[in-house]
Design a protein around this motif. Sequence first.
Motif: not given
Length: 166
Positions: A81-88, A104-108, A145-159
């Motif tokens: 779903t992260l990939g689908a959000g990125w593609l969209a 972030q909204a696509s995978f969380r 999973l919540t930890a994974l969501y938070n780590i991915l969100a931080v990475i995405i927003f930092e990028v």
Amino acid sequence: MWCCDHVYVLQTLAPILILIILGAILAHIKFLGPQFIADLNKLVFWVALPILIFRDISQATSPGAQSGRVFIVLFIVTFLTLGAGWLASKLLRLAPGTAASVIQASFRANLAYIGIPVLIYSMSGLASSDRQAPLATALLIMAPLTALYNILAVIIFEVARHRFSL
């Protein structure tokens, strides 16, 4: 059977949807003020939800045998779903900040406010002993999973913050 399955799904989701709609209506007509809603949200998130999670995990004898498989499936689905959000966001040519929000909204998943109530309502017809393992599995999987969501969100927003292309 098709009819009965749909009725069961409706019976499971209806109370949650009714509460969401009622809350939205009460907020819209200003029956509930913004400060009350914020305070109630804090109460549920910081007090009621942890009590529910602690109580249900403490009462569980053991998580279900499928816990590892369920976690792996949810882990894979998170990245799909992260990939689908990125593609969209690429197809829509969104600005980095907007793209980060969409991704972030696509995978969380909303495991706490929606996932747990849906699971509890879906098992309401079962004996307490039959509900313990699936609920323990869900609650124990929710933490990593919540930890994974938070780590991915931080990475995405930092990028996005550094204006790198998402």
